[in-house]
Design a protein around this motif. Sequence first.
Motif, PDB file in Angstrom:
ATOM      1  N   UNK A   1       0.780  -1.232   0.000  1.00  0.00           N
ATOM      2  CA  UNK A   1       0.000   0.000   0.000  1.00  0.00           C
ATOM      3  C   UNK A   1       0.808   1.276   0.000  1.00  0.00           C
ATOM      4  N   UNK A   2       2.137   1.163  -0.135  1.00  0.00           N
ATOM      5  CA  UNK A   2       2.990   2.339  -0.098  1.00  0.00           C
ATOM      6  C   UNK A   2       2.705   3.332  -1.211  1.00  0.00           C
ATOM      7  N   UNK A   3       2.521   2.843  -2.424  1.00  0.00           N
ATOM      8  CA  UNK A   3       2.282   3.759  -3.540  1.00  0.00           C
ATOM      9  C   UNK A   3       0.945   4.485  -3.411  1.00  0.00           C
ATOM     10  N   UNK A   4      -0.051   3.813  -2.877  1.00  0.00           N
ATOM     11  CA  UNK A   4      -1.339   4.481  -2.665  1.00  0.00           C
ATOM     12  C   UNK A   4      -1.186   5.649  -1.697  1.00  0.00           C
ATOM     13  N   UNK A   5      -0.398   5.431  -0.636  1.00  0.00           N
ATOM     14  CA  UNK A   5      -0.164   6.495   0.346  1.00  0.00           C
ATOM     15  C   UNK A   5       0.715   7.601  -0.240  1.00  0.00           C
ATOM     16  N   UNK A   6       1.716   7.214  -1.003  1.00  0.00           N
ATOM     17  CA  UNK A   6       2.589   8.189  -1.669  1.00  0.00           C
ATOM     18  C   UNK A   6       1.775   9.098  -2.578  1.00  0.00           C
ATOM     19  N   UNK A   7       0.890   8.495  -3.381  1.00  0.00           N
ATOM     20  CA  UNK A   7       0.068   9.287  -4.296  1.00  0.00           C
ATOM     21  C   UNK A   7      -0.941  10.156  -3.549  1.00  0.00           C
ATOM     22  N   UNK A   8      -1.403   9.680  -2.415  1.00  0.00           N
ATOM     23  CA  UNK A   8      -2.303  10.497  -1.600  1.00  0.00           C
ATOM     24  C   UNK A   8      -1.580  11.751  -1.114  1.00  0.00           C
ATOM     25  N   UNK A   9      -0.334  11.589  -0.675  1.00  0.00           N
ATOM     26  CA  UNK A   9       0.452  12.739  -0.217  1.00  0.00           C
ATOM     27  C   UNK A   9       0.737  13.699  -1.361  1.00  0.00           C
TER      28      UNK A   9
END
Length: 388
Positions: free
Chosen positions: A151-159
């Motif tokens: 789920x790292x990329x989902x959080x990165x894109x959210x930021x």
Amino acid sequence: MNEQNDTRIASKAGKIDSGKTGRRQFLRGAGLAAGAAAATVAMPNVSRAQTVTMKYQSTWPTKDIFHEMAADYATRVNEMSGGRLKLEVLAAGSVVPAFGMQDAVHSGVLDAGHGVTAYWYGKHKAFSLFGTVPPFGWDANGVLAWMNYGGGYQLYNELVRDILKLNIVGFVSGPMPCQPLGWFKQQVKTADDLKNLKYRTVGLSADVFKEMGAAVTIVAGGEIVPAMDRGLLDAAEFNNPSSDRVLGFPDVSKVYMLQSWHQSAEAFEIIFNKAKFDALAAEQKAILKYAAEAASSDMSWKALDRYSKDLAELQTKDKVKVFTTPRAVMDAQLKAWDTVLKAQNQEAFFAKVIKSQLDWVRRTVRYELLNTPNRQLAYNHFFGQKKG
């Protein structure tokens, strides 16, 4: 009778002629098909995507191995695209200073850039969590696994897109080994030796060393050695033996402390202007993504080769004294991390990312620890000093 015979003969002749014609048509068709197949092999389909050139600046000086690694990524992109997509590689300062790279890509002054997420820590401290993570017991390859499967990329894109509204698309690539504690005037023996030192680091590591009593200064890689030479810094960390050696650290210090929890797992970030990226053909976007994955593997292999060679040369040619950071100092770092994380977890998004990372590490590192034997036991068996 004669007319009937003539008719039958003509009919048979017609059938025979028709059969010959059919076979000729079949053979002619087969020949054309074979020719088409040969043509396909000889002249494969060529993408009609429009040729695009991108200005791609790293945050590293030209002589640093990190800039070489940024160029390695560009080489993969350029070759995989057959010249239809070209990254024009520029070193830090060619268009903007190192710390101005993200803003330049966001605004379109640059099309792409190569750096680390810790450099954008001033915009949101959670940026450091996508490349310079807390030392939960994982390594940089585990961080990349979390980015892709946890789920790292989902959080990165959210930021990037929702919180900060940045016009960028990013890929995290290139797992880095644990970084040294750094370069000092004398050996660090206790945590108290760090107090009041004018020390260079970046990202959340800055908060950790401040908690330990150091006077932290954040500067780009190419500025560290000149600052140490002028006495503006007492000590500093950058990243690895190859970068440290070529940037000139042995000219201003002869004490090199290895092992630390300040940046034990980090990776590069490759970013693109989102509008420019979205305008690319689908296969060009795929090349940028998968070239980042390919370069990630190559970078880790190159690092193992070059860093080990340069560490040996630091000791033999540059007469640098290498020490292992004492356990007491590393324990103090972990306690400082506790304090920093407690303070930063008051911010909702930061806490959200930390929870995701803890959930990932709790499961994956447990598996690794249960499954992986202690490498030092085998190393000592084959290379350690023989008893007797």
